[in-house]
Structures are given as C-alpha cells and as structure tokens.
Design an enzyme around this catalytic site. Structure first.
Site, PDB file in Angstrom:
ATOM      1  N   SER A   1      31.160 -13.501  22.303  1.00 61.11           N
ATOM      2  CA  SER A   1      32.285 -14.096  23.011  1.00 61.11           C
ATOM      3  C   SER A   1      33.489 -13.173  22.895  1.00 61.11           C
ATOM      4  CB  SER A   1      32.624 -15.474  22.413  1.00 61.11           C
ATOM      5  OG  SER A   1      33.068 -15.328  21.067  1.00 61.11           O
ATOM      6  N   LYS A   2      34.589 -13.559  23.517  1.00 58.04           N
ATOM      7  CA  LYS A   2      35.768 -12.700  23.523  1.00 58.04           C
ATOM      8  C   LYS A   2      36.302 -12.423  22.126  1.00 58.04           C
ATOM      9  CE  LYS A   2      37.458 -13.726  28.173  1.00 58.04           C
ATOM     10  NZ  LYS A   2      38.590 -14.228  28.982  1.00 58.04           N
ATOM     11  N   ARG A   3      36.073 -13.368  21.207  1.00 54.95           N
ATOM     12  CA  ARG A   3      36.661 -13.162  19.876  1.00 54.95           C
ATOM     13  C   ARG A   3      35.914 -12.120  19.069  1.00 54.95           C
ATOM     14  NH1 ARG A   3      34.073 -16.175  15.821  1.00 54.95           N
ATOM     15  NH2 ARG A   3      32.462 -17.581  16.595  1.00 54.95           N
TER      16      ARG A   3
END
Length: 476
Positions: free
Chosen positions: A255-257
């Site tokens: 994911s983006k994190r």
C-alpha cells in the site's frame, strides 16, 4: 495502426516483449518491476521492447497518467524500442478484426439487456451457481434465436469454446489448465462499439508480434480467454510469465504507506534510479546470493527460470541500504550536482558556503537518501544561531574557558584536519577534559547537531573565519 508481419515466422523468432500499462494512475513499484523484467528479457536476448498504452478505459484514462508513466520509465532508464502505441488510435484495426470474427462465426451479437443480466445472475446466486452469461444469444446449429429487438443496441461477444481445456506452460507458475466450461462468452465490443480490454490485448499482441508476455499474476484469469481469442484468430500464442504480487514490509498487500507510490516519488524522496532498479530486480528474482549488481550485469544474468512463484516482500530498509551504497559510489562532483538543486528548491545558495563537493563527501556515509544528505549539510549554507536548549547540557562550568582557549588557538593553527585535531587534543589536555566534553559543545555551536562527522573535519569544511566568528559569539 496495423503491423504487418509475415504469415510464417522462422522457428527462432526474435524476442519481442511489451509493457502495457493502463493510464489510470501513476507508474507504481509493481508496474515498474513488470516493465523492468520485460525490458531486461528483451535486452538479454537482443530483442525488442515495446511500450503500449492501454487507454480504452475512457472514464479513467488521463493524459497526466500517460505522462507519469513515461516520466517514470525515463527516470528508471527503461527505454522502449517501439511506441508508445495507443489503443484508442487503433480502433479502426479492432473493428476490422471484429467484423472478421462476426463473419467467421467466432463472435456474435448479443441483445441481452442489463436488467436481464441482473435477473440471470440473481437466479444463479440463488442456485449457488457461478454467475455467468447463459449464452441465450449464442448461435448454435439447430438453435432458433429470437428476433433482434429494435430498441436494444447489441454488444458483441466472443464465442468461447465450450469443451476441453485451455492450457499453457507459464514461465513462472508452471503448467496451468482451465476448463473451457468455466469461461462464458465475454464481451469484446460494448454497445457503443468500443472494444474491450481482453480483445484489444489479443489483437495488439498478434499485430505487434509479441513473443513473451511478462505481467502480474492478477492477469492469470485473463490469460485463458486471451489464448482462446488468439486461437480463434489463427494467431500464434505468446509465452506467458506471470509475476507474483509484491507484499509490504509487514507481509500485507503493498500500500502507499510502504512503497506503493509513484516511481517518481522515489526521485522526489532522494533515491537514485540505479538503486531502485537494483532493488526491483531482486523483488522476486535472484542470481545466487548477489545483492548488488549493475544494470548491465542484471541484463546479462536475467532469465525467467529464476523468478520465484511466491510473493515478493518489499523491504524499505534494504532499499535504503542499496541507495546509500550507490550514493557512496558516486564521485563527489556527481553527488554534489544531485544535491545542489534539492537545496536550491529550499532557497539555499550553496555558492556562498563551503565547497559542496567536500560537504557531501563528508556526510555521505551518514545519509541514505539525497534528501537526508541535503538536510545534513544545509546548516553550512544558512545563518545558524546555537540552540540554547540543545547546547545547555554541554556547557558545564569548565567548558567556556576551554572554548576560549581553543578559539585563541585556531587563529594561527594550520587549517587542515590533522592540525585542528592536534589543537583539540592539546586543549582538552590543558583543561583536564575528555575529548567529548569539548567536541560536543563545538558540534552544537557550529552545526546545531549533536551527531556529526569528526568535529575537526567539520571545522576544516566550514573555514577558519566562520568557526572563529561562531565561537566568539558564544563565549563573548
């Protein structure tokens, strides 16, 4: 746009791979790895790497996303040999093939309405059957079709084989077989005439002579449908290699994190393309225990046999380690040239401070991104007053006299690291101090930091006059 290839190909055709993103967002790490592997396979075999933009999803495709994909590939150095080709510029070709399929009976018009489809699937769910089109408009020998309704614009469906299996030897996953009775007759052209993804891919791969399709394993469900369409067209079926997904640091979906951001964000964050390429290469592929290798070595070693069928796991710490490795390999002049514009974007003019090449060389061992390197050396190019709260713990009663003594000494000492180091040692000896007792307040006064390279090297970099000015302000 049509591509003309001879009807008969030699037994050993030149390798032709493609990267075919949909321009509905940025180029992310997963897409970049796919592009890298397809590029490397073509380069390894002296073949051709094609960039194709699959932009038939008009509602989501944007020119900005196209540019983001091209920018990301350029930054990574994944140069294409042909293209970019755009599917929306090939509509005439798709229509030509659809008419051919309608003519030979491998496709047909379907007038089923949305309401009928919804009712069909609701009934299948009640019966716990797999939701699928029931073939009510599929022409068969002896089957009488109803009259075509005048007020329903038809879609066009592919007449999928109803018996046997679709099988291929996946270059990553191994043998895969799908029963044809699991596949319904998919739509190849919408009611407005727009061709659909799976159909366009087949025509493109056929026309462009693609020999190897290297893509994510989220496309495995599309592959049997595409093989059936290619067979219906009389086209040669390429070899397929489906890459497993990439997981985040914590083992969950990326994911983006933890990494699923635009490739260009890595540039913004201070990563080098060489480090990102090296890291991407190791996400699901290996060459023995080699962790660090050049782009040229990767191309020389790359094959499909050593791609793992299991999911790869993103490791931010490993990427940072690789980035620092590549930063340390750069000549100081090159490293300085990469850091200078990052400081300029902050409004910092490095021409008025110490030699930038010497500054980056001094700090590169401590920083694993260009941004962190810029952060570390910024203090040498901006006015800096000592932070009283940061300095206070180090200013015990015996320190001011030692600082004054040291300031007197630097007025005449030779301005080189070894001489300054000798002066430091002489000063702490005279005042009965341990070296850290004097070095720590000097660090804070000169840089505003408690962790720096050796303080004598810091002073050599800053210059005699500025060091003396800062010390005199502190002890006055």
């Amino acid at each position: 746009m049509a591509f003309n290839f001879p009807e008969t190909q030699p037994a050993m055709k030149p390798v032709r791979t493609r990267f075919a993103p949909s321009p509905t967002g940025y180029l992310h790490i997963g897409g970049a790895r796919t592009a890298l592997f397809a590029w490397a396979y073509a380069r390894r075999h002296g073949g051709t790497f094609i960039l194709r933009i699959e932009d038939t999803d008009l509602a989501r495709s944007t020119p900005e996303a196209v540019q983001a994909i091209i920018d990301g590939m350029q930054w990574l150095g994944l140069t294409h040999d042909e293209g970019p080709f755009y599917q929306m510029q090939r509509l005439e070709r798709y229509q030509e093939v659809i008419q051919q399929m309608l003519g030979d009976g491998s496709a047909y018009y379907c007038y089923t309405t949305r309401e009928e489809l919804d009712a069909m699937r609701a009934e299948q769910e009640i019966k716990k059957e797999k939701p699928r089109y029931d073939g009510r408009w599929r022409p068969e020998t002896g089957k009488v079709l109803p009259l075509a309704p005048a007020n329903v614009p038809p879609v066009i469906r592919f007449k999928n084989p109803q018996h046997g299996v679709v099988a291929w030897d996946d270059q990553v996953k191994g043998r895969i077989e799908i029963s044809n009775n699991e596949l319904d007759d998919l739509i190849i052209a919408r009611a407005d005439g727009t061709p659909t993804y799976n159909f366009c891919v087949c025509v493109d791969d056929w026309d462009m002579g693609i020999t190897h399709v290297i893509r994510g394993d989220d496309h495995i469900n599309n592959t049997p449908r595409q093989i059936n369409i290619l067979n219906a067209l009389g086209a040669e079926v390429p070899q397929y290699a489906h890459l497993s997904m990439i997981l985040g640091d914590d083992g969950t979906k990326l994911s983006k994190r933890h990494g699923a951001v635009s490739v260009m964000q890595y540039n913004d964050d201070g990563f080098l393309p060489a480090a990102v390429i090296n890291y991407l290469a190791r996400l699901g592929w290996s060459h023995g225990d080699d962790e660090v290798f050049s782009r040229e070595q990767f191309v020389e070693w790359f094959d499909l046999d050593h791609i793992t069928a299991s999911a790869a796991q993103f490791n931010t710490e490993k990427l940072l380690w690789l980035n620092q490795h590549y930063m340390k390999q750069l000549p100081s002049a090159v490293l300085a040239a990469k850091v200078k514009p990052r400081l300029a974007m902050r409004g910092i003019n490095t021409d008025t401070g110490p030699d930038l090449e010497k500054a980056v060389a001094l700090y590169v061992e401590r920083c694993n991104t260009l941004n962190l390197l810029a952060d570390a050396i910024e203090v040498f190019y901006v006015p800096l007053a000592a932070n009283p709260q940061l300095l206070a713990p180090y200013l015990t009663d015996e320190i001011p006299p030692a600082l004054a003594d040291f300031a007197q000494g630097i007025k005449s000492v030779a301005w080189e690291t070894s001489a300054i180091n000798a002066l430091l040692k002489e000063t702490v000896t005279r005042h009965g101090l341990k070296m850290p007792k004097l070095a720590m307040p000097l660090r804070v006064i000169l840089t505003g930091q408690v962790q720096t390279p050796s303080v004598d090297a810091i002073m050599t970099l800053i210059g005699r006059e500025k060091v003396l000015d800062k010390l005199l302000i502190q002890i006055s």
